[in-house]
Design a protein around this motif. Structure first.
Motif, short mmCIF file in Angstrom:
data_model
loop_
_atom_site.label_atom_id
_atom_site.label_comp_id
_atom_site.label_asym_id
_atom_site.label_seq_id
_atom_site.Cartn_x
_atom_site.Cartn_y
_atom_site.Cartn_z
N ARG A 299 -9.41 2.95 -8.13
CA ARG A 299 -10.49 3.16 -7.18
C ARG A 299 -11.82 3.14 -7.92
N GLU A 300 -12.44 1.97 -7.99
CA GLU A 300 -13.72 1.87 -8.69
C GLU A 300 -14.53 0.71 -8.14
N GLN A 301 -15.73 1.00 -7.63
CA GLN A 301 -16.68 -0.01 -7.16
C GLN A 301 -16.03 -1.06 -6.26
N GLY A 302 -15.32 -0.61 -5.25
CA GLY A 302 -14.72 -1.52 -4.28
C GLY A 302 -13.30 -1.91 -4.56
N HIS A 303 -12.83 -1.74 -5.79
CA HIS A 303 -11.45 -2.11 -6.13
C HIS A 303 -10.46 -1.14 -5.48
N ARG A 304 -9.39 -1.69 -4.90
CA ARG A 304 -8.34 -0.89 -4.29
C ARG A 304 -6.94 -1.34 -4.75
N VAL A 305 -6.89 -2.24 -5.70
CA VAL A 305 -5.62 -2.75 -6.21
C VAL A 305 -5.58 -2.56 -7.71
N PRO A 306 -4.49 -1.98 -8.23
CA PRO A 306 -3.28 -1.58 -7.51
C PRO A 306 -3.47 -0.25 -6.77
N GLY A 307 -2.58 0.00 -5.84
CA GLY A 307 -2.58 1.27 -5.14
C GLY A 307 -2.48 1.15 -3.64
N LEU A 308 -2.79 -0.01 -3.07
CA LEU A 308 -2.72 -0.16 -1.62
C LEU A 308 -1.29 -0.16 -1.11
N CYS A 309 -0.39 -0.78 -1.85
CA CYS A 309 1.00 -0.89 -1.38
C CYS A 309 1.77 0.42 -1.55
N GLY A 310 1.40 1.21 -2.55
CA GLY A 310 2.14 2.44 -2.82
C GLY A 310 3.48 2.15 -3.51
N ILE A 311 4.13 3.21 -3.98
CA ILE A 311 5.45 3.09 -4.60
C ILE A 311 6.49 3.32 -3.52
N ARG A 312 7.49 2.45 -3.47
CA ARG A 312 8.48 2.53 -2.38
C ARG A 312 9.88 2.79 -2.93
N PHE A 313 10.45 3.91 -2.46
CA PHE A 313 11.82 4.28 -2.81
C PHE A 313 12.70 4.32 -1.56
N ASP A 314 12.29 3.69 -0.49
CA ASP A 314 13.03 3.77 0.77
C ASP A 314 14.48 3.34 0.59
N PHE A 315 15.39 4.19 1.08
CA PHE A 315 16.84 3.93 1.09
C PHE A 315 17.43 3.75 -0.32
N ALA A 316 16.72 4.24 -1.32
CA ALA A 316 17.25 4.22 -2.69
C ALA A 316 18.11 5.45 -2.91
N ASN A 317 19.00 5.39 -3.91
CA ASN A 317 19.78 6.55 -4.33
C ASN A 317 19.09 7.16 -5.54
#
Length: 366
Positions: A299-317
């Motif tokens: 998050r710096e001077q308009g930058h939002r990547v990386p970080g928009l997608c987030g970390i995804r652990f859906d349905f993981a063990n």
């Protein structure tokens, strides 16, 4: 105040504050409407693949090596919100087949127009020192900030999009790249597909080399690579989905945007690694070590990547996995994940959206 001083003052007091407001607004809309944006992109991709197949059936284009989603700065200034979507053979820009459609990104670029119009009003306060062309030049430099939201939606959508029967039906070159960026300029790879399996021994050697050469944007799916030990390597945006990586260690590596869907990583380690926007959906992570890992968003001077997608652990063990001392894990999803005996710092107890069963299953640590 001369022209240069006026431009600097305008940049600091009007352009940058308004850019930050537009980015914050867009980020909120991105998360709120993410499912619909993904659906719209997938529909566009499906239409493109059907178009490619028709041209191939009519003998008008060769096997596809590149699919490119391009924005054009000058068209954006003219309030066109359409991305040019082109499919090329291995000849790339020399391919004369003219296989193209468009993708509507108005959900992003209406904010560009709003910002341009507001800055044009602010310009008038400078009593003729600044001209409309000065504002247009500033806004042309801002286009990558708006494009990063489109790029993130493509990253989020592409794994499911390439499972469409329309995509599977098209004739592909030995290697196919899906890319996005400026038209015939800087672009990034969002997906790679190989018709031939990479050599496992060569991949293992490249991953375990101790030099500082990055190894990025590669297709490493469906490989047998257990017990790797990779240290301080830049592996951003690699796709390890469905690979066997049991007991493998990725220590202090750059893994932002990496894909691990349905991978077997039981007993593996990501200790101290950067995991921003990594995708672990449906993966097997029993006993995995995430200690000191970072999911820090930029998050710096308009930058939002990386970080928009987030970390995804859906349905993981994630049973018995260890998240002790992780930081920057604010944007993480765990829908349907198994978390029996998972060690998690108590500070994430309210921050993460967890089910009642997950909350009871987790071992909360200080």
């Amino acid at each position: 105040m001369d022209k240069q001083q006026a431009l600097q003052h305008f940049y600091e007091h009007h352009y940058m504050p308004l850019l930050e407001i537009q980015m914050e607004t867009l980020e909120a809309e991105f998360h709120h409407g993410k499912a619909q944006f993904i659906s719209n992109f997938t529909a566009s991709f499906q239409k493109l693949c059907s178009h490619i197949l028709r041209m191939q059936q009519q003998g008008e284009t060769e096997p596809i090596a590149y699919i490119h989603y391009s924005f054009l700065r000058t068209q954006i200034l003219e309030q066109s919100c359409l991305y040019m979507v082109e499919a090329y053979s291995g000849k790339w820009y020399e391919d004369q087949a003219d296989c193209r459609l468009s993708y509507d990104a108005s959900w992003v670029y209406t904010h560009f127009t709003t910002m341009l119009e507001a800055l044009e009003q602010d310009r008038k306060k400078y009593m003729g020192v600044l001209h409309a062309a000065d504002i247009e030049r500033l806004m042309l430099k801002a286009t990558p900030f708006f494009h990063q939201f489109v790029s993130s939606i493509i990253h989020l959508a592409i794994t499911e999009a390439v499972q469409l029967p329309e995509y599977k039906a098209i004739h592909k070159a030995k290697r196919l790249f899906i890319r996005t960026g400026e038209y015939k300029d800087i672009s990034e790879c969002v997906y790679v597909e190989d018709q031939e399996m990479p050599n496992t021994d060569e991949v293992r050697e490249l991953l375990m080399q101790t030099n500082e050469e990055p190894y990025i944007y590669e297709n490493l799916r469906n490989l047998f690579l257990p017990h790797l030990r990779v240290v301080e390597k830049d592996l951003r945006y690699n796709d390890f989905s469905q690979s066997d990586l049991r007991g493998s260690q990725f220590l202090s590596c750059v893994l932002m945007g990496s894909q691990w869907q349905e991978a077997h990583i039981e007993g593996g380690s990501f200790r101290g690694s950067l995991l921003s926007d990594a995708d672990f959906r449906y993966s097997h992570l029993q006993g995995a070590d995430f200690r000191e890992a970072s999911g820090q968003a930029y998050r710096e001077q308009g930058h939002r990547v990386p970080g928009l997608c987030g970390i995804r652990f859906d349905f993981a063990n994630l049973d018995e996995a260890d998240f002790t001392d992780v930081h920057g894990f604010e944007y993480v999803s765990f829908e349907g994940a198994s978390m029996y005996g998972t060690k998690v710092p108590r500070k994430y107890q309210q921050l993460w959206n967890l089910s009642d069963e997950q909350r009871k299953s987790i071992v909360w640590t200080e």
